[in-house]
Design a protein around this motif. Sequence first.
Motif, PDB file in Angstrom:
ATOM      1  N   THR A 177       0.890  -1.199   0.092  1.00  0.00           N
ATOM      2  CA  THR A 177      -0.090   0.041   0.029  1.00  0.00           C
ATOM      3  C   THR A 177       0.940   1.269   0.179  1.00  0.00           C
ATOM      4  OG1 THR A 177      -1.773  -1.128   1.089  1.00  0.00           O
ATOM      5  CG2 THR A 177      -1.916   1.254   1.344  1.00  0.00           C
ATOM      6  N   VAL A 178       0.687   2.073  -0.961  1.00  0.00           N
ATOM      7  CA  VAL A 178       1.567   3.449  -0.941  1.00  0.00           C
ATOM      8  C   VAL A 178       0.340   4.644  -0.541  1.00  0.00           C
ATOM      9  CG1 VAL A 178       2.698   5.021  -2.405  1.00  0.00           C
ATOM     10  CG2 VAL A 178       2.777   2.349  -2.715  1.00  0.00           C
ATOM     11  N   CYS A 179       0.785   5.380   0.413  1.00  0.00           N
ATOM     12  CA  CYS A 179       0.263   6.503   0.955  1.00  0.00           C
ATOM     13  C   CYS A 179       0.759   7.750   0.597  1.00  0.00           C
ATOM     14  CB  CYS A 179       0.023   6.383   2.465  1.00  0.00           C
ATOM     15  SG  CYS A 179      -0.824   4.835   3.010  1.00  0.00           S
ATOM     16  N   HIS A 180       0.126   8.758   0.494  1.00  0.00           N
ATOM     17  CA  HIS A 180       0.512  10.062  -0.014  1.00  0.00           C
ATOM     18  C   HIS A 180      -0.104  11.060   0.842  1.00  0.00           C
ATOM     19  CE1 HIS A 180      -2.785   9.988  -2.686  1.00  0.00           C
ATOM     20  NE2 HIS A 180      -2.514   8.874  -2.947  1.00  0.00           N
ATOM     21  N   THR A 183      -3.981  10.525   0.939  1.00  0.00           N
ATOM     22  CA  THR A 183      -4.541   9.446   1.306  1.00  0.00           C
ATOM     23  C   THR A 183      -5.732   9.423   2.734  1.00  0.00           C
ATOM     24  OG1 THR A 183      -2.723   8.167   0.633  1.00  0.00           O
ATOM     25  CG2 THR A 183      -4.003   7.053   2.182  1.00  0.00           C
ATOM     26  N   HIS A 184      -6.793   8.838   2.438  1.00  0.00           N
ATOM     27  CA  HIS A 184      -7.577   8.723   3.746  1.00  0.00           C
ATOM     28  C   HIS A 184      -7.554   7.803   4.449  1.00  0.00           C
ATOM     29  CE1 HIS A 184     -10.386  11.770   1.615  1.00  0.00           C
ATOM     30  NE2 HIS A 184     -10.072  11.127   0.687  1.00  0.00           N
ATOM     31  N   GLY A 185      -7.260   7.774   5.812  1.00  0.00           N
ATOM     32  CA  GLY A 185      -7.172   6.737   6.879  1.00  0.00           C
ATOM     33  C   GLY A 185      -5.621   6.498   6.697  1.00  0.00           C
ATOM     34  N   ILE A 186      -4.678   7.465   6.458  1.00  0.00           N
ATOM     35  CA  ILE A 186      -3.169   7.227   6.556  1.00  0.00           C
ATOM     36  C   ILE A 186      -2.941   6.312   7.910  1.00  0.00           C
ATOM     37  CG2 ILE A 186      -2.544   9.136   7.179  1.00  0.00           C
ATOM     38  CD1 ILE A 186      -0.108   8.823   5.164  1.00  0.00           C
ATOM     39  N   GLN A 187      -3.276   6.989   8.987  1.00  0.00           N
ATOM     40  CA  GLN A 187      -2.860   6.123  10.068  1.00  0.00           C
ATOM     41  C   GLN A 187      -3.187   4.795  10.396  1.00  0.00           C
ATOM     42  OE1 GLN A 187      -3.869   8.555  13.739  1.00  0.00           O
ATOM     43  NE2 GLN A 187      -3.636  10.328  12.770  1.00  0.00           N
ATOM     44  N   GLU A 188      -4.398   4.511  10.056  1.00  0.00           N
ATOM     45  CA  GLU A 188      -4.967   2.983  10.075  1.00  0.00           C
ATOM     46  C   GLU A 188      -4.119   2.134   9.045  1.00  0.00           C
ATOM     47  OE1 GLU A 188      -6.929   5.753   9.847  1.00  0.00           O
ATOM     48  OE2 GLU A 188      -7.891   5.646  11.660  1.00  0.00           O
ATOM     49  N   LYS A 189      -3.849   2.616   7.718  1.00  0.00           N
ATOM     50  CA  LYS A 189      -3.120   1.822   6.860  1.00  0.00           C
ATOM     51  C   LYS A 189      -1.676   1.711   7.271  1.00  0.00           C
ATOM     52  CE  LYS A 189      -5.675   3.335   2.812  1.00  0.00           C
ATOM     53  NZ  LYS A 189      -7.156   3.804   3.414  1.00  0.00           N
ATOM     54  N   SER A 190      -1.096   2.536   8.082  1.00  0.00           N
ATOM     55  CA  SER A 190       0.227   2.442   8.671  1.00  0.00           C
ATOM     56  C   SER A 190       0.202   1.437   9.880  1.00  0.00           C
ATOM     57  CB  SER A 190       0.674   3.776   9.293  1.00  0.00           C
ATOM     58  OG  SER A 190       1.019   4.812   8.301  1.00  0.00           O
ATOM     59  N   ARG A 191      -1.081   1.509  10.630  1.00  0.00           N
ATOM     60  CA  ARG A 191      -1.025   0.605  11.749  1.00  0.00           C
ATOM     61  C   ARG A 191      -1.323  -0.767  11.261  1.00  0.00           C
ATOM     62  NH1 ARG A 191      -3.744   4.451  14.670  1.00  0.00           N
ATOM     63  NH2 ARG A 191      -5.787   3.985  13.845  1.00  0.00           N
ATOM     64  N   ALA A 192      -1.560  -1.069   9.995  1.00  0.00           N
ATOM     65  CA  ALA A 192      -1.945  -2.357   9.352  1.00  0.00           C
ATOM     66  C   ALA A 192      -0.889  -3.065   8.986  1.00  0.00           C
ATOM     67  CB  ALA A 192      -3.045  -2.233   8.438  1.00  0.00           C
ATOM     68  N   ALA A 193       0.467  -2.355   8.855  1.00  0.00           N
ATOM     69  CA  ALA A 193       1.610  -2.658   8.122  1.00  0.00           C
ATOM     70  C   ALA A 193       2.415  -3.710   8.984  1.00  0.00           C
ATOM     71  CB  ALA A 193       2.353  -1.517   7.728  1.00  0.00           C
ATOM     72  N   ASP A 194       2.791  -4.908   8.459  1.00  0.00           N
ATOM     73  CA  ASP A 194       3.915  -5.574   8.941  1.00  0.00           C
ATOM     74  C   ASP A 194       5.088  -4.891   8.858  1.00  0.00           C
ATOM     75  OD1 ASP A 194       2.031  -7.737   9.440  1.00  0.00           O
ATOM     76  OD2 ASP A 194       2.111  -8.322   7.491  1.00  0.00           O
ATOM     77  N   ILE A 195       5.323  -4.390   7.798  1.00  0.00           N
ATOM     78  CA  ILE A 195       6.781  -3.350   7.430  1.00  0.00           C
ATOM     79  C   ILE A 195       6.060  -2.169   7.114  1.00  0.00           C
ATOM     80  CG2 ILE A 195       8.513  -3.248   5.913  1.00  0.00           C
ATOM     81  CD1 ILE A 195       8.389  -6.171   5.481  1.00  0.00           C
ATOM     82  N   LEU A 196       6.613  -1.217   7.715  1.00  0.00           N
ATOM     83  CA  LEU A 196       6.287   0.484   7.534  1.00  0.00           C
ATOM     84  C   LEU A 196       7.493   1.031   7.313  1.00  0.00           C
ATOM     85  CD1 LEU A 196       4.210   2.515   7.803  1.00  0.00           C
ATOM     86  CD2 LEU A 196       4.767   2.769  10.112  1.00  0.00           C
TER      87      LEU A 196
END
Length: 276
Positions: A177-180, A183-196
């Motif tokens: 997942t690539v955020c910018h 991006t909506h919900g960037i914190q949630e997408k970050s928290r979902a990552a095994d590798i951030l």
Amino acid sequence: MLLEGAPVAKRIYSEIKDQMIRFEAKKPKLVLYCSHPDDSTQSYMRSIVKRGEKLDIPVEVIEATEKPFEQIMQLNEDPAVSGIMIMHPLKGIDEDIVIKSISPLKDVEGRGPTNLGGIVMGEGYYAPPTAEAVIEILKFYNIAIRGKDITILGRSTTVGKPLSLLFLKKGIDGTVTVCHSRTHGIQEKSRAADILVSAVGKTGFVREDWVKEGAVVIDVGINLVDGKIVGDVDFENVKEKTIAITPVPGGVGTVTTAILFRHLVESFKRILDGGI
């Protein structure tokens, strides 16, 4: 685990030195092409020149003239030049045109369209060294990538975009997942990552509540605060939640320079084989 860049870079430099011995009297040469570099750029150039001296690889600094296209064409045609590195930013010059005019063979930063396209096609290419450094670090420390959920913060052509493609390569097999900034919900997408991976260039952008317990965090950010270099990640608080994290300085940047010189040697070998 602290994912320090020094051991990774040391192994790469050792491989380069072994290859340099086989070249005998011939040597690759790197050209740093600049236009009115500021203090930080000059400092970076000095570090590259110094590293070249340690590897017995000449590094030449060339200042841009009013005819940058003609200069690059001459460097492309010069068999003594193995690699060309554009020192960003080029003041008063269209940097995109300059980058596109570099021979793909000598584009050791992997910034031109041919090399970036090569990542997609899976053909011979130079990936941007910073993006490649992230993969190199994870492999060096035996961190599993296959099937993992990976979130990249930042979509630049030097890190975010090419890194996403490297993670997607067969044999690496990450799910990306690539955020910018939109991006909506960037914190949630970050928290979902095994590798951030953070490559946004904002101090303290990644906070503790952005990171999943047991995640791997790669900090690509380089920011200057009160004369000190810091990353994008709130390191002291975030590290307690991770199983592995890169420091800044001493992490990705250390490996980036090593990969730049590895690309240079690869280009030199291609030129010797008649690739120019």
